[in-house]
Design a protein around this motif. Structure first.
Motif, PDB file in Angstrom:
ATOM      1  N   LEU A   1      -3.474   0.209   4.153  1.00 31.68           N
ATOM      2  CA  LEU A   1      -3.866  -0.994   4.887  1.00 31.68           C
ATOM      3  C   LEU A   1      -3.641  -0.809   6.391  1.00 31.68           C
TER       4      LEU A   1
ATOM      5  N   GLU B   1       5.540  -6.432  12.050  1.00 36.25           N
ATOM      6  CA  GLU B   1       5.965  -6.041  10.696  1.00 36.25           C
ATOM      7  C   GLU B   1       7.250  -5.223  10.667  1.00 36.25           C
ATOM      8  N   THR B   2       7.538  -4.546  11.765  1.00 32.40           N
ATOM      9  CA  THR B   2       8.740  -3.714  11.778  1.00 32.40           C
ATOM     10  C   THR B   2       9.799  -4.258  12.740  1.00 32.40           C
TER      11      THR B   2
ATOM     12  N   GLN C   1       5.688   4.650   9.037  1.00 31.47           N
ATOM     13  CA  GLN C   1       5.920   3.641   8.003  1.00 31.47           C
ATOM     14  C   GLN C   1       6.733   4.200   6.841  1.00 31.47           C
TER      15      GLN C   1
ATOM     16  N   ASN D   1      11.768 -10.547  12.065  1.00 26.45           N
ATOM     17  CA  ASN D   1      12.164  -9.143  11.882  1.00 26.45           C
ATOM     18  C   ASN D   1      13.043  -8.624  13.017  1.00 26.45           C
TER      19      ASN D   1
ATOM     20  N   SER E   1      14.022  -0.826  17.644  1.00 25.34           N
ATOM     21  CA  SER E   1      14.067  -1.834  16.577  1.00 25.34           C
ATOM     22  C   SER E   1      15.512  -2.276  16.425  1.00 25.34           C
ATOM     23  N   GLY E   2      15.849  -3.335  17.120  1.00 18.81           N
ATOM     24  CA  GLY E   2      17.233  -3.808  17.084  1.00 18.81           C
ATOM     25  C   GLY E   2      18.095  -2.954  17.984  1.00 18.81           C
TER      26      GLY E   2
ATOM     27  N   ARG F   1      12.910  -1.048   7.838  1.00 18.00           N
ATOM     28  CA  ARG F   1      11.491  -1.164   8.206  1.00 18.00           C
ATOM     29  C   ARG F   1      11.189  -0.168   9.310  1.00 18.00           C
ATOM     30  N   MET F   2      12.141  -0.028  10.206  1.00 13.71           N
ATOM     31  CA  MET F   2      12.018   0.975  11.268  1.00 13.71           C
ATOM     32  C   MET F   2      13.428   1.317  11.722  1.00 13.71           C
ATOM     33  N   ASN F   3      13.632   2.580  12.040  1.00 10.50           N
ATOM     34  CA  ASN F   3      14.940   2.991  12.565  1.00 10.50           C
ATOM     35  C   ASN F   3      15.093   2.440  13.986  1.00 10.50           C
ATOM     36  N   PRO F   4      16.332   2.228  14.442  1.00  7.66           N
ATOM     37  CA  PRO F   4      16.503   1.600  15.757  1.00  7.66           C
ATOM     38  C   PRO F   4      15.778   2.316  16.915  1.00  7.66           C
TER      39      PRO F   4
ATOM     40  N   ASP G   1      16.371 -10.052  12.165  1.00  6.26           N
ATOM     41  CA  ASP G   1      16.931  -9.424  10.981  1.00  6.26           C
ATOM     42  C   ASP G   1      17.668  -8.132  11.350  1.00  6.26           C
ATOM     43  N   TYR G   2      17.177  -7.441  12.361  1.00  8.25           N
ATOM     44  CA  TYR G   2      17.877  -6.242  12.810  1.00  8.25           C
ATOM     45  C   TYR G   2      18.775  -6.536  14.010  1.00  8.25           C
TER      46      TYR G   2
ATOM     47  N   ASP H   1       0.818  -1.221   0.000  1.00  7.52           N
ATOM     48  CA  ASP H   1       0.000   0.000   0.000  1.00  7.52           C
ATOM     49  C   ASP H   1       0.852   1.273   0.000  1.00  7.52           C
TER      50      ASP H   1
ATOM     51  N   VAL I   1       2.033  -1.177  12.552  1.00 10.47           N
ATOM     52  CA  VAL I   1       2.071   0.150  13.177  1.00 10.47           C
ATOM     53  C   VAL I   1       0.659   0.718  13.383  1.00 10.47           C
ATOM     54  N   PRO I   2      -0.224   0.674  12.358  1.00 14.26           N
ATOM     55  CA  PRO I   2      -1.579   1.198  12.604  1.00 14.26           C
ATOM     56  C   PRO I   2      -2.307   0.465  13.742  1.00 14.26           C
TER      57      PRO I   2
ATOM     58  N   GLU J   1       1.056   7.209  12.325  1.00 22.27           N
ATOM     59  CA  GLU J   1       1.159   5.842  11.792  1.00 22.27           C
ATOM     60  C   GLU J   1       1.572   5.847  10.320  1.00 22.27           C
TER      61      GLU J   1
ATOM     62  N   HIS K   1      -0.411  -5.681   7.043  1.00 22.77           N
ATOM     63  CA  HIS K   1       0.093  -6.342   5.840  1.00 22.77           C
ATOM     64  C   HIS K   1       0.246  -7.838   6.089  1.00 22.77           C
TER      65      HIS K   1
ATOM     66  N   ARG L   1      11.632   3.889   5.910  1.00 25.75           N
ATOM     67  CA  ARG L   1      11.881   3.182   4.653  1.00 25.75           C
ATOM     68  C   ARG L   1      12.449   4.126   3.589  1.00 25.75           C
TER      69      ARG L   1
ATOM     70  N   THR M   1       9.688  -4.237  16.107  1.00 24.46           N
ATOM     71  CA  THR M   1       9.857  -3.144  17.064  1.00 24.46           C
ATOM     72  C   THR M   1       9.264  -3.505  18.423  1.00 24.46           C
TER      73      THR M   1
END
Lengths: 472, 217
Positions: B37, B133-134, A264, B55, B188-189, A274-277, B58-59, A48, B171-172, A260, B40, A268, B136
């Motif tokens: 959305l 998804e992130t 996102q 995820n 996130s990581g 996907r997200m900053n630390p 991955d980080y 999206d 996130v939403p 939100e 996801h 990116r 986090t």
């Protein structure tokens, strides 16, 4: 803008030097290509993306249309949460407010998390003039500050430096700012990051005053948001007793839910993650957690000029992700310094002339610092039509006049007459074809255009003549 | 302060007046559309958990899965493996979590300085929620998490996520569950930088090691 940018030559002049610097071009090419490829992958993960981009654009446009309302709502919310709101019409006023606030604490040093707004107003230099030392704590900003250099990228300000150069800067300069670099420091990125960790930690742990910008402010709740990776932001935002945030008025969004979208799209688009630390969000002051004194300085400094321009105001949607820099063929070759502003690249080319006006040589040249290829518009997560604004600003620069523009106007006027008179055009084409061996390789008076370009070869016969011979 | 109340007021009014005149002729701007959305990810708790795990890893967070019964032993093992002699404990951390650990408990008191906390080896906390998804985890300074500084200064952070009630897909989905009046930290990581030739290096100022324990049942 910071004093180091005053008296900058125009973009073509500054860029000429940069494109001949082989190291610089190699550093930039490596960095921009790496990040643009990664970004494409990160964006492709979200089915999206187009809808998120559209929502981001609309949220920003809606906010800008009712900016007065949202700023007042923000002020109320921040105040109710225990913060103090200040308004600064220009750089001088913002610097005066911040210096006053720092002095009121009795402190003589502050730690800073990277902030475009404070670079824009030259805060570090203004504080220095008041006897206050401001320490940049973002690794790249530290490299720039220690190297007595200027940032060249929005997200990675030291993108123009390679590891060897960074090692040399750390070795030579860290000692005069605090803890020196360890002996025998290599150019390994892990070792360099460790040296920065040790150097800055002693500053973080004793700091009483922190200064930040913010990526977003939420009008509804009074919440400020900072995106970062290293943890220097968290250090500056949570350890000091006093926190001062200097934020452009365009950074407000109406509601908590609006975040939100940008949570996102920003990571990116900027670091291709996907997200900053780390992302920190704070609302006024919290009981015994973090700074007990919080000041928000809302900065205009030319933003309302941009807002008043119906084509140009879309530049204020910018969330400073820097995706447009990384895809720009002009930025990749010219580097960030050539733009003469803390906002380099395509976004800088439309933002700086609007914030500062087009009177200076550099600002008048920036709308031309583009091939109008449109790649910047394609990647922009808030759909700023940068080429449209560039053309619009070129029109303003041309209207302002100047030698080149007078010649250009005369030429366009003559061309307009010829195109309105088909017989004259046909005669001219025929004459041009027959005399083509006599034409100069360079056009007199258009040296800037033809210095780096071949003039097109004229065909032996005009299209009209060919058509007449073959089709009638 | 050099800018007195009078000049503050006038700048405020001046800026707001400039804003109003700048947009006076602009067309009304509608309420933004939200056609994006809300998630996801398929609505399947096992798939969401696997995505979170993947995820986070991955980080470069270290991920463990365990149950309530085995949590104390796991935490003991993680602290011992790291050689941590001291561990920061937020005031509301369930006491049984660290019941098997040998490390000395340190509490973050109002008088403790940042330098004192800098000498602590590890910190163990809960969280407000985790986003698959992130990859986090979000902390909101609740009782099982403590002040923001305790998860910042020590070099080793172990964060326990209760599955499934603290796990959301996107996130939403996270936004309405978070309280913006609390200080929020999204992680996130581990701390990382990409400032040197865009090579990712873990650990600059925040904890260089992040371990996330997914606590099921």
């Amino acid at each position: 803008m910071s004093g180091t940018y005053l008296g900058m030559p125009s973009f073509p002049e500054a860029a000429k030097e940069a494109v001949h610097n082989v190291t610089l071009r190699a550093n930039l090419r490596h960095a921009t290509h790496t990040i643009r490829d990664k970004r494409a992958l990160a964006v492709a993960e979200l089915a999206d993306w187009a809808e998120l981009r559209e929502a981001g654009k609309q949220i920003k446009d809606h906010t800008l249309r009712y900016l007065d309302r949202y700023l007042e709502q923000l002020e109320t919310a921040v105040t109710e949460a225990g913060g103090t709101v200040h308004w600064a019409a220009d750089a001088a006023e913002a610097n005066r407010i911040v210096a006053g606030l720092v002095k009121a604490t009795g402190e003589r040093e502050v730690v800073k998390v990277k902030s475009m707004a404070t670079q824009e107003i030259g805060l570090n230099e203004a504080l220095e003039a008041e006897g206050i030392s401001a320490y940049e704590t973002d690794l790249a900003e530290l490299i720039v500050q220690l190297g007595d250099d200027r940032p060249s990228h929005i997200l990675v300000p030291a993108i123009h430096r390679n590891r060897g150069e960074i090692r040399d800067i750390f070795q030579d300069r860290m000692g005069s700012w605090g803890r020196p670099a360890p002996d025998g420091l290599s150019d390994n990125p892990t070792e360099l990051a460790e040296a920065a960790r040790l150097h800055l930690r002693e500053k973080f742990l004793r700091a009483k005053v922190g200064i930040s910008g913010a990526n977003f402010m939420v009008a509804e709740t009074g919440t400020l948001v900072v995106f970062e990776s290293e943890g220097n932001g968290r250090m500056c935002l949570t350890l000091p007793e006093t926190l001062i945030s200097v934020v452009g008025i365009e950074k407000v969004v109406p509601s908590w839910r609006d975040l939100e979208v940008f949570l996102q799209t920003l990571p990116r688009s900027s670091t291709a993650e996907r997200m900053n630390p780390y992302t920190s969000m704070w609302t006024g002051t919290a009981d015994a957690d973090g700074p007990q004194s919080f000041h928000l300085v809302l900065l205009d400094n030319g933003r309302t000029n941009a807002l008043a321009d119906e084509v140009g105001r879309q530049a204020l949607r910018c969330i400073r992700c820097s995706a447009c820099l990384n895809v720009c063929p002009v930025y990749e070759r010219a580097g960030g310094h050539a733009y003469g502003s803390v906002y380099p690249g395509p976004i800088g080319a439309i933002l700086s002339p609007q914030l500062r006006g087009i009177q200076s040589e550099i600002d008048a040249s920036l709308p031309y610092a583009s091939s109008l290829c449109g790649a910047c518009y394609e990647v922009c997560p808030v759909a700023i039509d940068i080429p449209e604004v560039l053309v619009h600003l070129r029109e303003k620069v041309a209207d302002q006049g100047g030698k080149g523009h007078r010649l250009e106007k005369a030429a366009i006027k003559a061309a307009g007459w010829v195109l309105d008179h088909p017989a004259a055009l046909a005669a001219g084409e025929r004459a041009a074809s027959r005399t083509r061996r006599l034409h100069p390789r360079k056009l007199p008076g258009a040296g800037a255009w033809t210095a780096d370009r071949e003039l097109p070869e004229l065909p032996a016969e005009s299209f009209r003549d060919w058509w007449k011979r073959n089709r009638t | 302060m050099s800018a007195g109340p009078h000049s503050r007021t006038s700048s405020r009014d001046r800026i707001l007046a400039r804003v109003r005149s700048a947009v006076a002729a602009a067309p009304e701007a509608p309420v933004p559309t939200r056609d994006y959305l809300t998630t996801h990810t398929p609505d399947d708790p096992a798939a969401v958990l696997d995505l979170l795990h993947e995820n986070l890893a991955d980080y470069r967070a270290v991920v463990h899965r365990t149950t309530a019964d085995e949590l104390p032993l796991l935490l003991m093992r993680l602290l011992a493996y790291r050689g941590s002699a001291t561990v920061l404990v937020p005031p509301g951390l369930p006491p049984e979590w660290l019941s098997a650990a040998d490390a000395t408990r340190i509490h973050d008191r109002s008088v403790s300085t940042a330098q004192e906390l800098d000498a602590v080896d590890s910190v163990v906390t809960g969280c407000a929620l985790a986003i698959a998804e992130t990859g986090t985890i979000v902390l909101d300074a609740g009782p099982g998490q403590g002040r923001r500084r305790i998860t910042l200064i020590p070099d080793h952070h172990i964060c326990v996520v209760r599955v499934p009630d603290q796990v959301v897909a996107s996130v939403p989905q996270a936004m309405p569950r978070l309280d913006p009046t609390r200080p929020l930290t999204w992680i996130s990581g581990p701390s990382a930088t990409s400032d040197i030739e865009l090579d990712r290096v873990e650990g600059v100022h925040g904890p260089r090691t992040l371990e996330v324990v997914l606590l099921q049942g």
